[in-house]
Write a protein that holds these residues in place. Structure first.
Motif, PDB file in Angstrom:
ATOM      1  N   HIS A   1       6.228   9.358   6.390  1.00  0.00           N
ATOM      2  CA  HIS A   1       5.769   8.366   7.369  1.00  0.00           C
ATOM      3  C   HIS A   1       4.281   8.073   7.169  1.00  0.00           C
ATOM      4  O   HIS A   1       3.868   6.911   7.108  1.00  0.00           O
ATOM      5  N   ALA A   2       3.487   9.131   7.065  1.00  0.00           N
ATOM      6  CA  ALA A   2       2.039   8.928   6.916  1.00  0.00           C
ATOM      7  C   ALA A   2       1.727   8.130   5.645  1.00  0.00           C
ATOM      8  O   ALA A   2       0.841   7.276   5.631  1.00  0.00           O
ATOM      9  N   THR A   3       2.497   8.391   4.605  1.00  0.00           N
ATOM     10  CA  THR A   3       2.283   7.673   3.347  1.00  0.00           C
ATOM     11  C   THR A   3       2.723   6.212   3.467  1.00  0.00           C
ATOM     12  O   THR A   3       2.006   5.297   3.048  1.00  0.00           O
ATOM     13  N   ALA A   4       3.900   5.998   4.051  1.00  0.00           N
ATOM     14  CA  ALA A   4       4.419   4.628   4.157  1.00  0.00           C
ATOM     15  C   ALA A   4       3.523   3.775   5.046  1.00  0.00           C
ATOM     16  O   ALA A   4       3.213   2.616   4.725  1.00  0.00           O
ATOM     17  N   VAL A   5       3.084   4.335   6.172  1.00  0.00           N
ATOM     18  CA  VAL A   5       2.227   3.569   7.080  1.00  0.00           C
ATOM     19  C   VAL A   5       0.853   3.382   6.437  1.00  0.00           C
ATOM     20  O   VAL A   5       0.258   2.303   6.524  1.00  0.00           O
ATOM     21  N   GLY A   6       0.362   4.426   5.773  1.00  0.00           N
ATOM     22  CA  GLY A   6      -0.927   4.320   5.089  1.00  0.00           C
ATOM     23  C   GLY A   6      -0.921   3.236   4.022  1.00  0.00           C
ATOM     24  O   GLY A   6      -1.895   2.506   3.857  1.00  0.00           O
ATOM     25  N   LYS A   7       0.222   3.099   3.316  1.00  0.00           N
ATOM     26  CA  LYS A   7       0.341   2.066   2.271  1.00  0.00           C
ATOM     27  C   LYS A   7       0.166   0.659   2.819  1.00  0.00           C
ATOM     28  O   LYS A   7      -0.349  -0.221   2.134  1.00  0.00           O
ATOM     29  N   LEU A   8       0.633   0.447   4.056  1.00  0.00           N
ATOM     30  CA  LEU A   8       0.501  -0.880   4.658  1.00  0.00           C
ATOM     31  C   LEU A   8      -0.964  -1.238   4.850  1.00  0.00           C
ATOM     32  O   LEU A   8      -1.345  -2.406   4.799  1.00  0.00           O
ATOM     33  N   PHE A   9      -1.809  -0.229   5.100  1.00  0.00           N
ATOM     34  CA  PHE A   9      -3.231  -0.490   5.341  1.00  0.00           C
ATOM     35  C   PHE A   9      -4.072  -0.279   4.082  1.00  0.00           C
ATOM     36  O   PHE A   9      -5.065  -0.958   3.866  1.00  0.00           O
ATOM     37  N   ARG A  10      -3.698   0.707   3.264  1.00  0.00           N
ATOM     38  CA  ARG A  10      -4.514   1.084   2.091  1.00  0.00           C
ATOM     39  C   ARG A  10      -3.580   1.323   0.909  1.00  0.00           C
ATOM     40  O   ARG A  10      -3.269   2.465   0.566  1.00  0.00           O
ATOM     41  N   PRO A  11      -3.133   0.249   0.237  1.00  0.00           N
ATOM     42  CA  PRO A  11      -2.116   0.391  -0.818  1.00  0.00           C
ATOM     43  C   PRO A  11      -2.497   1.404  -1.901  1.00  0.00           C
ATOM     44  O   PRO A  11      -1.633   2.099  -2.439  1.00  0.00           O
ATOM     45  N   ASP A  12      -3.785   1.514  -2.221  1.00  0.00           N
ATOM     46  CA  ASP A  12      -4.189   2.393  -3.325  1.00  0.00           C
ATOM     47  C   ASP A  12      -4.439   3.830  -2.873  1.00  0.00           C
ATOM     48  O   ASP A  12      -4.545   4.728  -3.700  1.00  0.00           O
TER      49      ASP A  12
END
Lengths: 441, 441
Positions: A145-156
C-alpha cells in the motif's frame, strides 16, 4: 506468544450444530468476543462469545457461576457491558476462560445443560463497540500500500527513507469509530486541485475505504515504561477488521505537514467480533524483512517475532452498490490480500508505540494500516485498484466505480484456514455511505 | 459569544480577601474550574472554583443546596469528580452558575455564611485532570511558529500553501496528558541525521516544550452534523495552558508522511484551572487575516468572529533548571507572546474540526498549536528561540540551553489584563524532565 493447546484441536466438535459446518466463521476453535444485546428490547449490553450461529451470553453464564478460579474471574469481567475489564486481565485469564468455554461447548460436555439456556441467536442480536476506546492509533504496516500510494505522488521514489526502519503510525479519532452496520454522511471539506488558484468547499469527490485490521490492546503500561518485544503480545487481546474510510481529495490538500485529519476522522468502522490472538495461534508464520532490506533495530526484534511474528490471514473487500442491493444482487469481491505480507508485526507495533514511554491502556485500538497485496489487483483501497481514479473498476451489473458513491456498502471479511486446521473467521465489517449534509455556512 | 455582564464588573470585591489583590490570578471576575482534592487524605476528587488563595469545594457547596434552577443543576454537575457533565450542559447553565457564585462570593453577600465553610486552601490541594479527555486534537494556529519552524526546513518557502486556507490540525494522544506538576522520562527513540547512513536508537537529544492553549469542548455534536461558526463558541467551555512536549530529533525522522507520533505522545501537560470563555469576554478583540491574505472560506467566517473572535491574552514561558532550583533561584522568563496573534480563532477550530461531520464530545481537548509572537525573542519553543539549536539561550546563573536537560522544569503562565479590567490569570502549568529509562532491547 500463545502456544497451541487442546482448544485448537481441529477434531473438536460442538453440541451447537451450526458451529460444525466446515465453512463457518465461528467454530469451537475460534470463540471470539463481542459486546451485544438483543435488538428492540430494553436490555443492557454485555459480553458474548460466538459459537456457530449463536452467542453465549456471558452475563447470563456468569450468573450461573459455571467456572472456577481465574476462568470465573475472567467471566465476571467479560459479563460487563464492554470488554475493557477482561482486556486488562491479561493472557492467563483469557486463556483460562477460553479453555473453560471450549470444554463447556464440546460435544458431550456435562455443562451443556448449564450453558444452553445462555445461548442467544445471532439473528436476534445487535452489536456495540466491544470496548471504550481511549486512544486509537493507525499504523502503516502495508508496504505494498505504501509503495502503491507513494508511486502516485513520487513515481521514482515511492517509499520514503524512514519506511523500512520505523513502523510509521499516527493518532486517529476515537469518537467516530462505529461497529459494523455504521452509516455515515459523505464528508464536506476543502479540496484543491494542483491547477486551482484557490481551494473549493463541498462534498468529498474521492471517497474511499481502506482494508485494515484493528488490534485491541490488553493490559496497558505505565507512562515512561516501554513494553519490550518479548512481552509485546501479552499486551494484545485480539484482532478485528477495520475500515479506515478516507477522503482522498481532502487528504491531499490538508495533510502537510501534520498528517491526515478531516480526511479520516469522520468515520472508522470495525467488525463486532474480536478474534483473540490465542485463536490465531495455529496460523502464526515466520517474519523477516526481505533480503537486502535493513534488519529491525534491536528494540523491534526478538527470536519469537522472527519465528512466528506474522499471521497467515486472508483479507477481502466486497462492494454492494445501492443498485445491486435493490436488485437483490450479492456483494462483489473486489480483492483479497494476506496479513502475512505486512512489513511490521503486531508485536513491533506495540514495542514501537511504547518505546518512548507512551502509555497504552486496555481497550486502545491499533490499526495496522491498509493491507494491500503485491499484485496490481490486490490494492486495499480504490485509490490503488483504480490507479488514483484513472482506471474504473467494473462491477458484474455493469456499474463502474473510481471512488465510492452514495448508497455503496463496503464489506470487509477475513479468515485463517488451511493445513488441516479449523477455519477461523472474522464475520463481517460493513459500512454504508450516505449523502453529504446540506452545506453549512 | 458571551456578553459582558455584572460578573465582569471590575469594581466587584470578594469577602475572600486574597482575591482582591490587584495582581492575583483568581479575582472574583475569574472563577475558573478545576478538579481537586486535599493532598494526603483519602477523599474523592470533585469540582472546585478558585477565588483568591482558596477553592470553593463544589461538592460541599452542592450538599447545602444554596442555588436554584439551572444554577443548582450546574452545581450538581460541577460537584462530580470530573467536569464532563458540567461541560455537557452548555452556556446557559455555565453562566447561571457563574452568576450565582459571583453573587455568593461578593463583599456583603448574605450567602457568605453558607459558602465560607466550603472553602479549601489552595496550599492544601492537589489537582487532577479536569475532565475525562476522550479525544485530544492539536491545531497549528500560530503563524509565527509555523513560519519560524518552516524556515528551518525551507528557507525560501517557510509556509506551506494550505496554511492560510486550512486551520491545520492533527490528532494527539489522550492517555499521556497530565496536569501541572507532571514529570516524565526523556523519551527513547530512533533518530537519524541527514548525513547518517542508518538511524540510531537512544534518548532524545533535542527535547523541547511548546507554549499552547488548550480548549475544553462543552456540548458535543452528533456524528455527521457540523457545527456552524455562529454556534461554535456555544460548544466551548473554557481554556487552559498546554505544554506540547516535543522530541525534535525523533520528529524529524518519523513525521513523513503521516505527521508527528512518538515525538509528541510521551507527555502533554495542562494547567489545572479552566478559565471559562465567559471570564474572558472583556478581552475579546477583532479578528482578521492580514490584508492581501486569503479571506476565510464562508464555513470559517462569521460577523461575530470578525468583531471579536480573538482573545487578548498574554502567554509566557519560564524555565527553572535543576541548578537554579537547588540554589533557590526563581524561574527565569524565556519569552512572552499574545494569543491575539493566532491566525485562526477558537471558533474556527471548532467549525473546521466538525465540518466533515466529525463528532466532538464534552471534555475533548483542542490544542491551539504553539503561540509564538512576531519577534525573534518571541518563539514559543526552544527550537525557535535557539534557531534550531544554533544559538544557545543564556540563563541568569550562566547556564545555557539549546534544548531541555534532565531536571529542567518548564512553567507556562497566562493572563488577560488592562483597560481598567480585572486581571484574569491562568495559574501555572509546570512540568519536569526526568532522565531516560534504561535502554530496552
Amino acid at each position: 506468544m500463545s502456544p497451541i493447546n487442546e482448544t485448537h484441536d481441529p477434531a473438536l466438535r460442538s453440541w451447537v450444530d451450526s458451529a460444525n459446518r466446515p465453512d463457518h466463521d465461528f467454530p469451537i476453535q475460534n470463540l471470539p468476543f463481542a459486546s451485544f444485546r438483543r435488538r428492540g428490547r430494553d436490555e443492557p449490553w454485555r459480553g458474548g462469545v460466538a459459537i456457530g450461529d449463536a452467542i453465549v451470553d456471558l452475563a447470563a453464564l456468569h450468573r450461573v457461576q459455571p467456572f472456577e478460579g481465574v476462568a470465573a474471574q475472567a467471566l465476571a469481567a467479560a459479563a460487563q457491558p464492554q470488554l475493557n475489564e477482561l482486556m486488562a486481565l491479561g493472557p492467563a485469564h483469557w486463556s483460562a476462560l477460553r479453555l473453560a468455554l471450549s470444554r463447556a461447548l464440546r460435544e458431550g460436555s456435562a455443562q451443556r445443560a448449564v450453558v444452553e439456556p445462555c445461548l442467544v441467536d445471532q439473528a436476534e442480536a445487535e452489536y456495540g463497540l466491544p470496548a471504550r476506546i481511549g486512544d486509537y492509533t493507525d499504523f502503516y504496516t502495508g508496504i505494498h500500500h505504501a509503495t502503491a500510494v507513494g508511486k502516485l505522488f513520487r513515481p521514482d521514489n515511492p517509499l520514503l527513507p524512514n519506511y523500512k526502519w520505523v513502523p510509521i503510525g499516527y493518532h486517529g479519532r476515537s469518537s467516530s469509530i462505529g461497529v459494523s452496520g455504521q452509516t455515515f454522511r459523505r464528508p464536506l471539506g476543502q479540496t484543491k486541485g494542483p491547477q486551482d488558484a484557490a481551494p473549493r468547499f463541498g462534498p468529498c469527490q474521492r471517497l474511499d475505504y481502506e482494508l485494515e485490521l484493528g488490534v485491541f490492546v490488553g493490559p496497558g503500561n505505565a507512562l515512561g515504561e516501554p513494553i519490550p518485544m518479548a512481552e509485546a503480545e501479552d499486551h494484545v487481546f485480539g484482532v478485528v477488521l477495520l475500515n479506515d474510510w478516507s477522503a482522498r481529495d481532502i487528504q491531499a490538500w490538508e495533510y502537510q505537514p501534520l498528517g491526515p485529519f478531516l480526511a479520516k476522522n469522520f468515520a472508522t468502522t470495525i467488525s463486532p467480533w474480536i478474534v483473540t490472538l490465542e485463536a490465531l495461534a495455529p496460523f502464526r508464520v515466520p517474519f523477516a524483512h526481505p533480503e537486502g532490506d535493513p534488519q529491525p533495530l534491536p528494540y523491534l526484534d526478538s527470536p519469537d517475532n522472527r519465528a512466528r511474528g506474522g499471521i497467515d490471514l486472508t483479507l477481502e473487500v466486497w462492494l454492494q452498490t445501492e443498485a445491486m442491493r435493490r436488485a437483490g444482487e450479492p456483494p462483489h469481491r473486489l480483492m483479497a490480500s494476506n496479513f502475512a505480507d505486512a512489513y511490521w508485526t503486531v508485536a513491533q507495533m506495540v514495542a514501537h508505540h511504547t518505546v518512548n514511554g507512551c502509555n497504552l491502556q486496555a481497550g486502545d485500538l491499533l490499526g495496522t494500516g491498509t493491507q494491500s497485496g503485491p499484485g496490481e489487483d490486490q490494492g486495499g483501497s480504490l485509490l490503488e485498484l483504480t490507479c488514483g481514479g484513472q482506471k474504473p473498476v467494473r462491477l458484474p451489473n455493469g456499474e463502474t466505480r473510481t471512488f465510492l458513491q452514495d448508497g455503496d456498502t463496503v464489506l470487509l471479511r477475513a479468515y485463517a484456514a488451511g493445513a488441516g486446521r479449523a477455519r477461523i473467521g472474522f464475520g463481517e465489517c460493513a459500512g454504508t455511505v450516505l449523502p453529504a449534509p446540506a452545506l453549512v455556512v
